[in-house]
Write a protein that holds these residues in place. Structure first.
Motif, PDB file in Angstrom:
ATOM      1  N   ASP A  95      15.487 -23.666   9.287  1.00  0.00           N
ATOM      2  CA  ASP A  95      14.315 -24.114   8.536  1.00  0.00           C
ATOM      3  C   ASP A  95      13.190 -23.099   8.717  1.00  0.00           C
ATOM      4  N   GLU A  96      12.638 -22.610   7.613  1.00  0.00           N
ATOM      5  CA  GLU A  96      11.506 -21.689   7.655  1.00  0.00           C
ATOM      6  C   GLU A  96      10.293 -22.285   6.937  1.00  0.00           C
ATOM      7  N   SER A  97      10.181 -23.602   6.958  1.00  0.00           N
ATOM      8  CA  SER A  97       9.074 -24.259   6.276  1.00  0.00           C
ATOM      9  C   SER A  97       7.783 -24.120   7.078  1.00  0.00           C
ATOM     10  N   ILE A  98       6.713 -24.603   6.506  1.00  0.00           N
ATOM     11  CA  ILE A  98       5.409 -24.516   7.153  1.00  0.00           C
ATOM     12  C   ILE A  98       5.372 -25.297   8.461  1.00  0.00           C
ATOM     13  N   TRP A  99       6.196 -26.351   8.551  1.00  0.00           N
ATOM     14  CA  TRP A  99       6.201 -27.181   9.753  1.00  0.00           C
ATOM     15  C   TRP A  99       6.842 -26.481  10.952  1.00  0.00           C
ATOM     16  N   MET A 100       7.593 -25.427  10.702  1.00  0.00           N
ATOM     17  CA  MET A 100       8.189 -24.680  11.808  1.00  0.00           C
ATOM     18  C   MET A 100       7.151 -23.822  12.534  1.00  0.00           C
ATOM     19  N   GLY A 101       5.968 -23.699  11.948  1.00  0.00           N
ATOM     20  CA  GLY A 101       4.882 -22.961  12.609  1.00  0.00           C
ATOM     21  C   GLY A 101       4.091 -23.806  13.581  1.00  0.00           C
ATOM     22  N   ALA A 102       4.425 -25.091  13.668  1.00  0.00           N
ATOM     23  CA  ALA A 102       3.706 -25.981  14.587  1.00  0.00           C
ATOM     24  C   ALA A 102       3.984 -25.578  16.030  1.00  0.00           C
ATOM     25  N   HIS A 103       2.947 -25.712  16.859  1.00  0.00           N
ATOM     26  CA  HIS A 103       3.077 -25.328  18.268  1.00  0.00           C
ATOM     27  C   HIS A 103       3.718 -26.453  19.070  1.00  0.00           C
ATOM     28  N   VAL A 104       4.665 -26.077  19.889  1.00  0.00           N
ATOM     29  CA  VAL A 104       5.298 -26.978  20.845  1.00  0.00           C
ATOM     30  C   VAL A 104       5.188 -26.311  22.209  1.00  0.00           C
ATOM     31  N   THR A 105       5.701 -26.930  23.237  1.00  0.00           N
ATOM     32  CA  THR A 105       5.628 -26.375  24.583  1.00  0.00           C
ATOM     33  C   THR A 105       6.290 -25.002  24.617  1.00  0.00           C
ATOM     34  N   GLY A 106       5.546 -23.984  24.954  1.00  0.00           N
ATOM     35  CA  GLY A 106       6.087 -22.642  25.118  1.00  0.00           C
ATOM     36  C   GLY A 106       6.121 -21.815  23.848  1.00  0.00           C
ATOM     37  N   GLY A 107       5.523 -22.236  22.758  1.00  0.00           N
ATOM     38  CA  GLY A 107       5.517 -21.450  21.520  1.00  0.00           C
ATOM     39  C   GLY A 107       5.593 -22.335  20.286  1.00  0.00           C
ATOM     40  N   THR A 108       6.105 -21.764  19.215  1.00  0.00           N
ATOM     41  CA  THR A 108       6.234 -22.519  17.963  1.00  0.00           C
ATOM     42  C   THR A 108       7.666 -23.023  17.798  1.00  0.00           C
ATOM     43  N   ARG A 109       7.839 -23.864  16.806  1.00  0.00           N
ATOM     44  CA  ARG A 109       9.185 -24.379  16.535  1.00  0.00           C
ATOM     45  C   ARG A 109      10.131 -23.265  16.087  1.00  0.00           C
ATOM     46  N   VAL A 110       9.595 -22.276  15.380  1.00  0.00           N
ATOM     47  CA  VAL A 110      10.426 -21.140  14.955  1.00  0.00           C
ATOM     48  C   VAL A 110      10.906 -20.362  16.174  1.00  0.00           C
ATOM     49  N   ASP A 111      10.045 -20.215  17.180  1.00  0.00           N
ATOM     50  CA  ASP A 111      10.463 -19.525  18.405  1.00  0.00           C
ATOM     51  C   ASP A 111      11.597 -20.288  19.092  1.00  0.00           C
ATOM     52  N   ALA A 112      11.489 -21.609  19.124  1.00  0.00           N
ATOM     53  CA  ALA A 112      12.552 -22.430  19.730  1.00  0.00           C
ATOM     54  C   ALA A 112      13.845 -22.310  18.924  1.00  0.00           C
ATOM     55  N   ALA A 113      13.724 -22.249  17.589  1.00  0.00           N
ATOM     56  CA  ALA A 113      14.913 -22.099  16.744  1.00  0.00           C
ATOM     57  C   ALA A 113      15.565 -20.734  16.970  1.00  0.00           C
ATOM     58  N   ARG A 114      14.746 -19.694  17.140  1.00  0.00           N
ATOM     59  CA  ARG A 114      15.294 -18.355  17.422  1.00  0.00           C
ATOM     60  C   ARG A 114      16.093 -18.351  18.724  1.00  0.00           C
ATOM     61  N   MET A 115      15.498 -18.936  19.770  1.00  0.00           N
ATOM     62  CA  MET A 115      16.175 -18.972  21.066  1.00  0.00           C
ATOM     63  C   MET A 115      17.481 -19.760  20.978  1.00  0.00           C
ATOM     64  N   ASP A 116      17.455 -20.896  20.298  1.00  0.00           N
ATOM     65  CA  ASP A 116      18.654 -21.714  20.143  1.00  0.00           C
ATOM     66  C   ASP A 116      19.728 -20.953  19.363  1.00  0.00           C
ATOM     67  N   LEU A 117      19.317 -20.262  18.308  1.00  0.00           N
ATOM     68  CA  LEU A 117      20.279 -19.499  17.502  1.00  0.00           C
ATOM     69  C   LEU A 117      20.875 -18.340  18.302  1.00  0.00           C
ATOM     70  N   LEU A 118      20.068 -17.666  19.104  1.00  0.00           N
ATOM     71  CA  LEU A 118      20.597 -16.574  19.934  1.00  0.00           C
ATOM     72  C   LEU A 118      21.616 -17.092  20.948  1.00  0.00           C
ATOM     73  N   GLU A 119      21.349 -18.277  21.508  1.00  0.00           N
ATOM     74  CA  GLU A 119      22.313 -18.873  22.447  1.00  0.00           C
ATOM     75  C   GLU A 119      23.631 -19.214  21.735  1.00  0.00           C
ATOM     76  N   ARG A 120      23.526 -19.760  20.535  1.00  0.00           N
ATOM     77  CA  ARG A 120      24.735 -20.104  19.779  1.00  0.00           C
ATOM     78  C   ARG A 120      25.514 -18.853  19.380  1.00  0.00           C
ATOM     79  N   LEU A 121      24.811 -17.791  18.996  1.00  0.00           N
ATOM     80  CA  LEU A 121      25.484 -16.544  18.609  1.00  0.00           C
ATOM     81  C   LEU A 121      26.170 -15.889  19.801  1.00  0.00           C
ATOM     82  N   ALA A 122      25.640 -16.096  21.011  1.00  0.00           N
ATOM     83  CA  ALA A 122      26.255 -15.525  22.208  1.00  0.00           C
ATOM     84  C   ALA A 122      27.609 -16.163  22.489  1.00  0.00           C
ATOM     85  N   GLU A 123      27.817 -17.399  22.025  1.00  0.00           N
ATOM     86  CA  GLU A 123      29.089 -18.100  22.252  1.00  0.00           C
ATOM     87  C   GLU A 123      30.156 -17.732  21.219  1.00  0.00           C
TER      88      GLU A 123
END
Length: 166
Positions: A95-123
Motif C-alpha cells: 500500500d502506497e496510499s496517503i495513510w501509509m505516511g502516518a507515524h507509528v512507533t519508530g517511523g512511518t507505516r511505509v518504513d514498517a512495510a519496507r522492513m517487513d518486505l525485506l524480511e520476507r524477501l530474505a526468506e
C-alpha cells in the motif's frame, strides 16, 4: 506442453457414435401418391447397393461437431505449458496510499512495510521470481525479476497522495 488429465482424452471415443449417427441410413419419408404407374418402369434399388454407406448428408455439420468435441476434450484435459508448470512467482503488493505516511512507533507505516518486505524477501530463494507492486493512486510495478535484486526496489516505496488503487 503436457496434458494433466489424460483420462479426459478417452472422451474422444464419443466421436465414434457421432460419426455413426451421421452415416446411418435414413428411410425416405412415406408420402401418399395417386398412382404408382409412373414408378413401374424405374429400376429397383435393393440388395447390397441400398445398404452401402455413402456420404453423410451434412458433412460440414459433422466436421463442426467433431471440432467442438475435440476442443471440449482438449479443454477438459487441462493443457499446461511447460514453463508455467515448473516456475513459480511471488507477488508482493504494498500500500502506497496517503495513510501509509502516518507515524507509528519508530517511523512511518511505509518504513514498517519496507522492513517487513525485506524480511520476507530474505526468506525467498535468490533465484525465485519476485514482483513488487506499489498500490498508490496509480498502481505501478516497482520490480520484476529475481529475489536477489529486489532490495533496491523496496527503497523506492513511498507514501503518495490519495487513496490506494489496485
Amino acid at each position: 506442453m503436457s496434458l494433466l488429465d489424460t483420462g479426459a482424452l478417452a472422451a474422444l471415443l464419443l466421436a465414434v457414435p457421432l460419426i455413426a449417427l451421421h452415416f446411418r441410413r435414413r428411410r425416405p419419408p412415406r408420402r401418399a401418391v395417386g398412382s404408382l404407374l409412373a414408378w413401374r418402369d424405374l429400376p429397383t434399388v435393393g440388395g447390397a447397393a441400398a445398404r452401402r454407406i455413402g456420404r453423410p448428408p451434412l458433412p460440414l455439420l459433422l466436421l463442426l461437431q467433431l471440432l467442438a468435441l475435440a476442443l471440449l476434450v482438449f479443454a477438459l484435459a487441462h493443457p499446461v505449458g511447460t514453463e508455467s508448470a515448473t516456475t513459480s512467482s511471488r507477488v508482493y503488493v504494498v500500500d502506497e496510499s496517503i495513510w501509509m505516511g502516518a507515524h507509528v512507533t519508530g517511523g512511518t507505516r511505509v518504513d514498517a512495510a519496507r522492513m517487513d518486505l525485506l524480511e520476507r524477501l530474505a526468506e525467498v530463494p535468490a533465484d525465485e521470481a519476485v514482483r513488487i507492486v506499489g498500490a498508490g493512486a496509480a498502481p505501478t510495478v516497482l520490480y520484476e525479476g529475481d529475489a536477489a535484486g529486489a532490495g533496491g526496489a523496496v527503497g523506492r516505496l513511498r507514501a503518495g497522495p490519495g487513496a490506494a488503487n489496485l
